[in-house]
Design a protein around this motif. Structure first.
Motif, mmCIF file in Angstrom:
data_model
loop_
_atom_site.group_PDB
_atom_site.id
_atom_site.type_symbol
_atom_site.label_atom_id
_atom_site.label_comp_id
_atom_site.label_asym_id
_atom_site.label_seq_id
_atom_site.Cartn_x
_atom_site.Cartn_y
_atom_site.Cartn_z
ATOM 1 N N ASP A 1 0.885 -1.382 0.022
ATOM 2 C CA ASP A 1 0.149 0.145 0.165
ATOM 3 C C ASP A 1 0.653 1.009 0.231
ATOM 4 O O ASP A 1 1.171 1.993 -1.210
ATOM 5 C CB ASP A 1 -0.872 -0.121 1.229
ATOM 6 C CG ASP A 1 -1.607 1.380 1.286
ATOM 7 O OD1 ASP A 1 -1.780 2.280 0.512
ATOM 8 O OD2 ASP A 1 -1.698 1.155 2.785
ATOM 9 N N ARG B 1 2.276 2.019 -3.275
ATOM 10 C CA ARG B 1 2.204 1.976 -4.530
ATOM 11 C C ARG B 1 2.227 1.084 -5.150
ATOM 12 O O ARG B 1 2.616 1.532 -7.022
ATOM 13 C CB ARG B 1 2.080 3.362 -4.526
ATOM 14 C CG ARG B 1 0.918 4.192 -3.688
ATOM 15 C CD ARG B 1 1.039 5.843 -4.153
ATOM 16 N NE ARG B 1 0.548 6.681 -3.266
ATOM 17 C CZ ARG B 1 0.942 7.615 -3.278
ATOM 18 N NH1 ARG B 1 1.025 8.745 -4.251
ATOM 19 N NH2 ARG B 1 -0.395 8.804 -2.441
ATOM 20 N N SER C 1 0.677 3.649 -9.491
ATOM 21 C CA SER C 1 0.138 5.368 -8.992
ATOM 22 C C SER C 1 -0.160 6.022 -10.401
ATOM 23 O O SER C 1 -0.616 5.124 -11.493
ATOM 24 C CB SER C 1 2.012 6.005 -9.075
ATOM 25 O OG SER C 1 2.514 5.609 -7.967
ATOM 26 N N LYS C 2 -1.470 7.421 -10.249
ATOM 27 C CA LYS C 2 -1.295 7.972 -11.218
ATOM 28 C C LYS C 2 -0.745 7.881 -12.395
ATOM 29 O O LYS C 2 0.727 8.039 -12.565
ATOM 30 C CB LYS C 2 -1.961 9.388 -10.646
ATOM 31 C CG LYS C 2 -3.024 10.529 -11.936
ATOM 32 C CD LYS C 2 -2.989 11.146 -11.415
ATOM 33 C CE LYS C 2 -3.821 12.117 -12.888
ATOM 34 N NZ LYS C 2 -3.623 13.819 -12.007
ATOM 35 N N LYS D 1 -5.793 7.584 -11.929
ATOM 36 C CA LYS D 1 -5.787 8.364 -10.105
ATOM 37 C C LYS D 1 -4.962 7.017 -9.807
ATOM 38 O O LYS D 1 -4.928 6.302 -9.884
ATOM 39 C CB LYS D 1 -7.293 8.833 -10.365
ATOM 40 C CG LYS D 1 -7.417 10.070 -10.674
ATOM 41 C CD LYS D 1 -9.328 10.079 -9.634
ATOM 42 C CE LYS D 1 -9.538 11.015 -9.827
ATOM 43 N NZ LYS D 1 -10.911 11.827 -9.022
ATOM 44 N N THR D 2 -4.386 7.750 -8.051
ATOM 45 C CA THR D 2 -3.634 6.578 -7.641
ATOM 46 C C THR D 2 -3.776 5.612 -7.037
ATOM 47 O O THR D 2 -5.570 6.306 -6.891
ATOM 48 C CB THR D 2 -2.774 7.702 -6.744
ATOM 49 O OG1 THR D 2 -2.069 8.819 -7.679
ATOM 50 C CG2 THR D 2 -2.263 6.659 -5.703
ATOM 51 N N PRO E 1 -5.818 3.937 -3.754
ATOM 52 C CA PRO E 1 -5.671 4.863 -2.245
ATOM 53 C C PRO E 1 -5.535 3.445 -1.841
ATOM 54 O O PRO E 1 -7.052 2.678 -1.507
ATOM 55 C CB PRO E 1 -6.740 5.516 -2.291
ATOM 56 C CG PRO E 1 -7.575 5.435 -2.681
ATOM 57 C CD PRO E 1 -7.293 4.153 -4.613
ATOM 58 N N GLN E 2 -4.689 2.767 -1.418
ATOM 59 C CA GLN E 2 -5.010 2.060 0.028
ATOM 60 C C GLN E 2 -4.950 0.669 -0.251
ATOM 61 O O GLN E 2 -5.853 0.391 0.120
ATOM 62 C CB GLN E 2 -5.586 2.847 1.449
ATOM 63 C CG GLN E 2 -5.245 1.973 2.592
ATOM 64 C CD GLN E 2 -5.625 3.045 3.910
ATOM 65 O OE1 GLN E 2 -6.108 3.883 3.710
ATOM 66 N NE2 GLN E 2 -6.053 1.940 4.644
ATOM 67 N N SER F 1 -8.854 -1.848 -3.234
ATOM 68 C CA SER F 1 -8.423 -0.660 -1.773
ATOM 69 C C SER F 1 -9.353 -0.283 -0.718
ATOM 70 O O SER F 1 -10.717 0.101 -1.095
ATOM 71 C CB SER F 1 -8.007 0.521 -2.810
ATOM 72 O OG SER F 1 -9.108 1.259 -3.163
#
Length: 304
Positions: A242, A245, A263-264, A271-272, A274-275, A291
Protein backbone atom coordinates in the motif's frame (compact mmCIF):
# COMPACT_ATOMS: atom_id res chain seq x y z
CA UNK A 1 39.94 41.31 -11.10
CA UNK A 2 37.00 40.15 -8.96
CA UNK A 3 37.72 37.73 -6.18
CA UNK A 4 35.78 34.45 -6.00
CA UNK A 5 33.07 34.48 -3.39
CA UNK A 6 33.32 31.59 -0.99
CA UNK A 7 30.06 29.83 -0.06
CA UNK A 8 28.80 30.98 3.28
CA UNK A 9 28.82 28.46 6.15
CA UNK A 10 25.04 28.79 6.54
CA UNK A 11 24.48 27.86 2.88
CA UNK A 12 26.72 24.80 3.23
CA UNK A 13 24.87 23.75 6.37
CA UNK A 14 21.49 24.03 4.64
CA UNK A 15 22.82 22.10 1.64
CA UNK A 16 24.07 19.34 3.92
CA UNK A 17 20.70 19.16 5.70
CA UNK A 18 18.87 18.88 2.36
CA UNK A 19 21.20 16.10 1.14
CA UNK A 20 20.88 14.16 4.39
CA UNK A 21 17.08 14.52 4.28
CA UNK A 22 16.94 13.26 0.68
CA UNK A 23 19.21 10.30 1.43
CA UNK A 24 17.22 9.41 4.55
CA UNK A 25 13.91 9.65 2.66
CA UNK A 26 15.32 7.53 -0.16
CA UNK A 27 16.41 4.83 2.25
CA UNK A 28 13.10 4.96 4.14
CA UNK A 29 11.05 4.63 0.96
CA UNK A 30 13.45 2.07 -0.58
CA UNK A 31 13.82 4.34 -3.60
CA UNK A 32 17.46 3.44 -4.28
CA UNK A 33 16.72 -0.30 -4.49
CA UNK A 34 13.70 0.37 -6.66
CA UNK A 35 15.68 2.62 -9.02
CA UNK A 36 18.45 0.01 -9.28
CA UNK A 37 15.89 -2.68 -10.14
CA UNK A 38 14.37 -0.47 -12.86
CA UNK A 39 17.81 0.17 -14.35
CA UNK A 40 19.04 -3.43 -14.16
CA UNK A 41 15.83 -4.78 -15.72
CA UNK A 42 16.72 -2.90 -18.92
CA UNK A 43 19.66 -5.19 -19.70
CA UNK A 44 18.61 -8.43 -17.98
CA UNK A 45 16.93 -10.99 -20.28
CA UNK A 46 13.21 -11.48 -19.75
CA UNK A 47 12.34 -14.57 -17.70
CA UNK A 48 10.08 -16.71 -19.90
CA UNK A 49 8.12 -17.91 -16.84
CA UNK A 50 7.63 -14.41 -15.47
CA UNK A 51 4.14 -13.07 -14.95
CA UNK A 52 5.44 -9.79 -16.47
CA UNK A 53 3.48 -7.30 -14.40
CA UNK A 54 4.85 -4.46 -16.52
CA UNK A 55 2.63 -5.66 -19.39
CA UNK A 56 -0.63 -5.17 -17.46
CA UNK A 57 -3.09 -2.32 -18.05
CA UNK A 58 -6.08 -1.28 -15.99
CA UNK A 59 -9.38 -2.55 -17.46
CA UNK A 60 -11.72 -1.44 -14.66
CA UNK A 61 -10.73 1.48 -12.45
CA UNK A 62 -11.97 2.61 -9.03
CA UNK A 63 -15.42 1.06 -9.29
CA UNK A 64 -17.31 1.53 -6.03
CA UNK A 65 -18.47 -1.74 -4.46
CA UNK A 66 -22.13 -0.79 -4.11
CA UNK A 67 -23.79 -1.60 -0.79
CA UNK A 68 -20.52 -1.74 1.14
CA UNK A 69 -19.50 1.05 3.50
CA UNK A 70 -16.91 -0.74 5.65
CA UNK A 71 -13.25 -1.07 4.78
CA UNK A 72 -12.37 -4.11 2.67
CA UNK A 73 -9.16 -5.95 3.41
CA UNK A 74 -7.60 -8.70 1.31
CA UNK A 75 -8.90 -10.61 -1.70
CA UNK A 76 -8.83 -14.19 -2.99
CA UNK A 77 -10.11 -15.99 -6.08
CA UNK A 78 -12.21 -19.14 -5.80
CA UNK A 79 -11.52 -21.23 -8.94
CA UNK A 80 -14.48 -23.50 -8.20
CA UNK A 81 -17.12 -20.81 -7.81
CA UNK A 82 -15.36 -18.40 -10.21
CA UNK A 83 -15.88 -15.59 -7.73
CA UNK A 84 -13.83 -13.46 -5.34
CA UNK A 85 -13.92 -13.20 -1.56
CA UNK A 86 -12.89 -10.31 0.69
CA UNK A 87 -13.25 -9.50 4.38
CA UNK A 88 -14.17 -6.33 6.26
CA UNK A 89 -12.33 -5.54 9.47
CA UNK A 90 -14.77 -3.26 11.27
CA UNK A 91 -18.12 -5.03 11.21
CA UNK A 92 -16.45 -8.33 10.39
CA UNK A 93 -17.91 -10.01 7.32
CA UNK A 94 -16.79 -12.41 4.61
CA UNK A 95 -18.10 -11.03 1.33
CA UNK A 96 -18.40 -12.85 -1.98
CA UNK A 97 -17.94 -10.71 -5.09
CA UNK A 98 -18.48 -11.31 -8.79
CA UNK A 99 -15.51 -10.78 -11.11
CA UNK A 100 -16.89 -7.33 -11.95
CA UNK A 101 -17.04 -6.26 -8.30
CA UNK A 102 -20.71 -6.85 -7.44
CA UNK A 103 -21.72 -8.22 -4.03
CA UNK A 104 -23.18 -11.73 -4.29
CA UNK A 105 -23.56 -12.51 -0.58
CA UNK A 106 -22.43 -11.43 2.88
CA UNK A 107 -21.47 -13.81 5.68
CA UNK A 108 -21.18 -12.58 9.28
CA UNK A 109 -17.94 -13.43 11.09
CA UNK A 110 -18.38 -14.07 14.83
CA UNK A 111 -15.34 -14.08 17.12
CA UNK A 112 -12.77 -13.54 14.35
CA UNK A 113 -11.27 -10.41 15.91
CA UNK A 114 -9.51 -8.09 13.47
CA UNK A 115 -9.92 -10.11 10.27
CA UNK A 116 -7.41 -8.84 7.69
CA UNK A 117 -6.91 -11.58 5.11
CA UNK A 118 -8.72 -14.50 3.49
CA UNK A 119 -7.32 -17.22 1.21
CA UNK A 120 -8.88 -20.02 -0.83
CA UNK A 121 -7.34 -23.39 0.06
CA UNK A 122 -9.53 -25.99 -1.65
CA UNK A 123 -13.19 -26.50 -2.48
CA UNK A 124 -15.24 -24.85 0.32
CA UNK A 125 -12.14 -24.42 2.51
CA UNK A 126 -10.58 -21.03 3.36
CA UNK A 127 -8.23 -19.52 5.92
CA UNK A 128 -8.92 -16.16 7.58
CA UNK A 129 -6.38 -14.24 9.69
CA UNK A 130 -6.90 -12.36 12.93
CA UNK A 131 -4.24 -9.65 12.66
CA UNK A 132 -3.78 -8.67 16.31
CA UNK A 133 -3.84 -12.15 17.85
CA UNK A 134 -1.94 -13.64 14.90
CA UNK A 135 -4.49 -16.42 14.52
CA UNK A 136 -4.99 -18.49 11.38
CA UNK A 137 -8.57 -19.75 11.27
CA UNK A 138 -9.72 -22.49 8.90
CA UNK A 139 -13.34 -22.21 7.79
CA UNK A 140 -15.71 -24.41 5.81
CA UNK A 141 -18.03 -22.50 3.50
CA UNK A 142 -21.15 -23.93 1.86
CA UNK A 143 -23.48 -22.21 -0.58
CA UNK A 144 -26.06 -21.72 2.17
CA UNK A 145 -23.64 -20.50 4.88
CA UNK A 146 -24.88 -17.26 6.43
CA UNK A 147 -22.52 -16.86 9.42
CA UNK A 148 -19.28 -18.37 10.73
CA UNK A 149 -18.27 -18.76 14.37
CA UNK A 150 -14.51 -18.83 15.08
CA UNK A 151 -15.00 -20.92 18.23
CA UNK A 152 -16.18 -23.81 16.05
CA UNK A 153 -13.23 -23.60 13.63
CA UNK A 154 -9.78 -25.19 13.54
CA UNK A 155 -7.22 -22.50 14.34
CA UNK A 156 -3.66 -21.83 15.47
CA UNK A 157 -1.81 -18.78 16.83
CA UNK A 158 1.73 -18.31 15.56
CA UNK A 159 2.81 -15.89 18.28
CA UNK A 160 5.76 -14.35 16.41
CA UNK A 161 6.88 -10.74 16.95
CA UNK A 162 3.90 -10.18 19.22
CA UNK A 163 5.40 -6.93 20.55
CA UNK A 164 4.65 -5.20 17.24
CA UNK A 165 1.17 -3.83 16.50
CA UNK A 166 1.64 -4.55 12.79
CA UNK A 167 0.30 -8.06 12.34
CA UNK A 168 -0.76 -10.43 9.58
CA UNK A 169 -1.99 -8.59 6.50
CA UNK A 170 -1.84 -11.08 3.65
CA UNK A 171 -2.18 -14.75 2.74
CA UNK A 172 -1.30 -16.87 -0.29
CA UNK A 173 -1.47 -20.63 -0.76
CA UNK A 174 0.62 -23.09 -2.75
CA UNK A 175 -1.63 -26.15 -3.16
CA UNK A 176 1.16 -28.26 -4.67
CA UNK A 177 3.73 -27.56 -1.99
CA UNK A 178 1.06 -27.32 0.74
CA UNK A 179 2.53 -24.00 1.88
CA UNK A 180 0.57 -21.11 3.36
CA UNK A 181 2.39 -17.81 2.91
CA UNK A 182 1.62 -15.30 5.67
CA UNK A 183 2.65 -11.65 5.32
CA UNK A 184 3.50 -9.54 8.35
CA UNK A 185 2.79 -5.94 7.43
CA UNK A 186 6.01 -4.39 8.82
CA UNK A 187 8.15 -3.70 11.93
CA UNK A 188 9.58 -6.09 10.79
CA UNK A 189 8.20 -6.82 7.32
CA UNK A 190 8.29 -10.60 6.87
CA UNK A 191 6.77 -13.44 4.86
CA UNK A 192 6.34 -16.70 6.75
CA UNK A 193 5.81 -20.11 5.17
CA UNK A 194 3.47 -22.25 7.27
CA UNK A 195 3.57 -26.00 6.65
CA UNK A 196 0.96 -28.28 8.22
CA UNK A 197 -1.90 -25.81 8.47
CA UNK A 198 -4.63 -26.30 7.45
CA UNK A 199 -4.42 -29.96 8.41
CA UNK A 200 -5.22 -32.09 5.35
CA UNK A 201 -4.57 -35.69 6.30
CA UNK A 202 -6.43 -36.71 9.44
CA UNK A 203 -4.55 -40.02 9.50
CA UNK A 204 -1.26 -38.24 10.16
CA UNK A 205 -0.22 -36.44 13.34
CA UNK A 206 -0.82 -32.69 13.55
CA UNK A 207 2.47 -30.83 13.10
CA UNK A 208 2.94 -27.20 12.12
CA UNK A 209 6.28 -25.90 10.88
CA UNK A 210 6.91 -22.17 10.36
CA UNK A 211 9.89 -20.81 8.41
CA UNK A 212 10.82 -17.52 6.82
CA UNK A 213 13.22 -16.57 4.05
CA UNK A 214 15.37 -13.53 4.94
CA UNK A 215 16.89 -13.41 1.45
CA UNK A 216 13.49 -13.17 -0.20
CA UNK A 217 12.26 -10.60 2.32
CA UNK A 218 15.37 -8.46 1.75
CA UNK A 219 14.53 -8.33 -1.95
CA UNK A 220 11.20 -6.67 -1.24
CA UNK A 221 12.03 -3.01 -1.93
CA UNK A 222 8.70 -1.85 -0.50
CA UNK A 223 7.66 -0.15 2.72
CA UNK A 224 4.95 -2.56 3.83
CA UNK A 225 2.97 -5.65 2.83
CA UNK A 226 -0.79 -5.55 2.34
CA UNK A 227 -1.55 -8.72 0.37
CA UNK A 228 0.03 -11.76 -1.31
CA UNK A 229 -0.78 -13.89 -4.35
CA UNK A 230 0.89 -17.17 -5.35
CA UNK A 231 0.89 -18.14 -9.04
CA UNK A 232 1.13 -21.92 -9.36
CA UNK A 233 1.79 -21.75 -13.09
CA UNK A 234 5.11 -19.98 -12.62
CA UNK A 235 5.78 -20.73 -8.96
CA UNK A 236 6.19 -17.01 -8.38
CA UNK A 237 4.90 -14.92 -5.50
CA UNK A 238 3.36 -11.47 -5.85
CA UNK A 239 3.36 -8.97 -3.01
CA UNK A 240 1.19 -5.85 -2.77
CA UNK A 241 2.42 -2.77 -0.91
CA UNK A 242 0.00 0.00 0.00
CA UNK A 243 2.63 2.54 1.09
CA UNK A 244 4.87 1.94 -1.93
CA UNK A 245 1.88 1.76 -4.31
CA UNK A 246 3.39 -1.25 -5.96
CA UNK A 247 2.86 -4.91 -6.83
CA UNK A 248 6.13 -6.83 -7.07
CA UNK A 249 6.74 -10.28 -8.59
CA UNK A 250 9.34 -12.58 -6.98
CA UNK A 251 10.76 -15.77 -8.47
CA UNK A 252 11.31 -18.99 -6.50
CA UNK A 253 14.64 -17.63 -5.23
CA UNK A 254 13.13 -14.35 -4.07
CA UNK A 255 14.58 -12.29 -6.93
CA UNK A 256 12.36 -9.40 -8.10
CA UNK A 257 11.27 -9.92 -11.71
CA UNK A 258 8.66 -7.30 -12.52
CA UNK A 259 6.50 -4.61 -10.96
CA UNK A 260 3.11 -2.97 -11.46
CA UNK A 261 2.86 0.58 -10.17
CA UNK A 262 -0.44 1.75 -8.70
CA UNK A 263 0.38 5.42 -9.20
CA UNK A 264 -1.47 7.86 -11.45
CA UNK A 265 -0.36 7.72 -15.08
CA UNK A 266 1.07 4.20 -14.84
CA UNK A 267 -0.57 1.17 -16.50
CA UNK A 268 -3.43 3.35 -17.73
CA UNK A 269 -4.50 4.60 -14.29
CA UNK A 270 -6.24 7.97 -14.25
CA UNK A 271 -5.74 8.31 -10.49
CA UNK A 272 -3.48 6.71 -7.90
CA UNK A 273 -5.00 3.68 -6.20
CA UNK A 274 -5.70 4.79 -2.60
CA UNK A 275 -4.69 2.37 0.17
CA UNK A 276 -4.62 -0.87 -1.82
CA UNK A 277 -5.40 -3.77 0.55
CA UNK A 278 -6.17 -6.89 -1.49
CA UNK A 279 -4.77 -8.71 -4.52
CA UNK A 280 -6.01 -11.80 -6.40
CA UNK A 281 -5.41 -13.49 -9.75
CA UNK A 282 -7.91 -15.63 -11.68
CA UNK A 283 -7.36 -18.63 -13.96
CA UNK A 284 -6.87 -16.36 -16.98
CA UNK A 285 -4.14 -14.30 -15.31
CA UNK A 286 -6.33 -11.25 -14.71
CA UNK A 287 -5.44 -9.27 -11.59
CA UNK A 288 -7.99 -7.89 -9.14
CA UNK A 289 -7.26 -5.22 -6.52
CA UNK A 290 -9.45 -3.79 -3.78
CA UNK A 291 -8.64 -0.64 -1.85
CA UNK A 292 -10.09 0.95 1.27
CA UNK A 293 -12.76 1.86 1.78
CA UNK A 294 -14.53 0.04 -1.07
CA UNK A 295 -12.96 0.47 -4.53
CA UNK A 296 -12.50 -2.33 -7.07
CA UNK A 297 -9.92 -2.61 -9.88
CA UNK A 298 -9.18 -5.08 -12.69
CA UNK A 299 -5.85 -5.29 -14.56
CA UNK A 300 -5.41 -7.37 -17.71
CA UNK A 301 -2.24 -8.41 -19.49
CA UNK A 302 -1.68 -6.82 -22.87
CA UNK A 303 0.01 -8.62 -25.74
CA UNK A 304 3.54 -7.21 -26.29
Amino acid sequence: MRRLVRPKPLFLLLLAIVLITLITAGQYLRLFERAWFNMSSLWHPVNEQAIALDQYQVALEAQVIEGLDDDVSALTFDPIRKTLFTVTNKNSELIELSLDGKILRRIALVGFGDSEAVEFISENIYVITDERQQRLIKIHLDDDTRFLDATEAEQISLGVHMSSNKGFEGLAYDSLGKRLFVAKERDPMLIYEVHGFPHHNLEKSYAVHVVNNPKRDAGLFVRDLSSLQYDERSGHLMALSDESRLIIELDINGRPLSTLSLSKGRHGLQKTVPQAEGLAMDDDGNLYVVSEPNLFYVFKKQQP
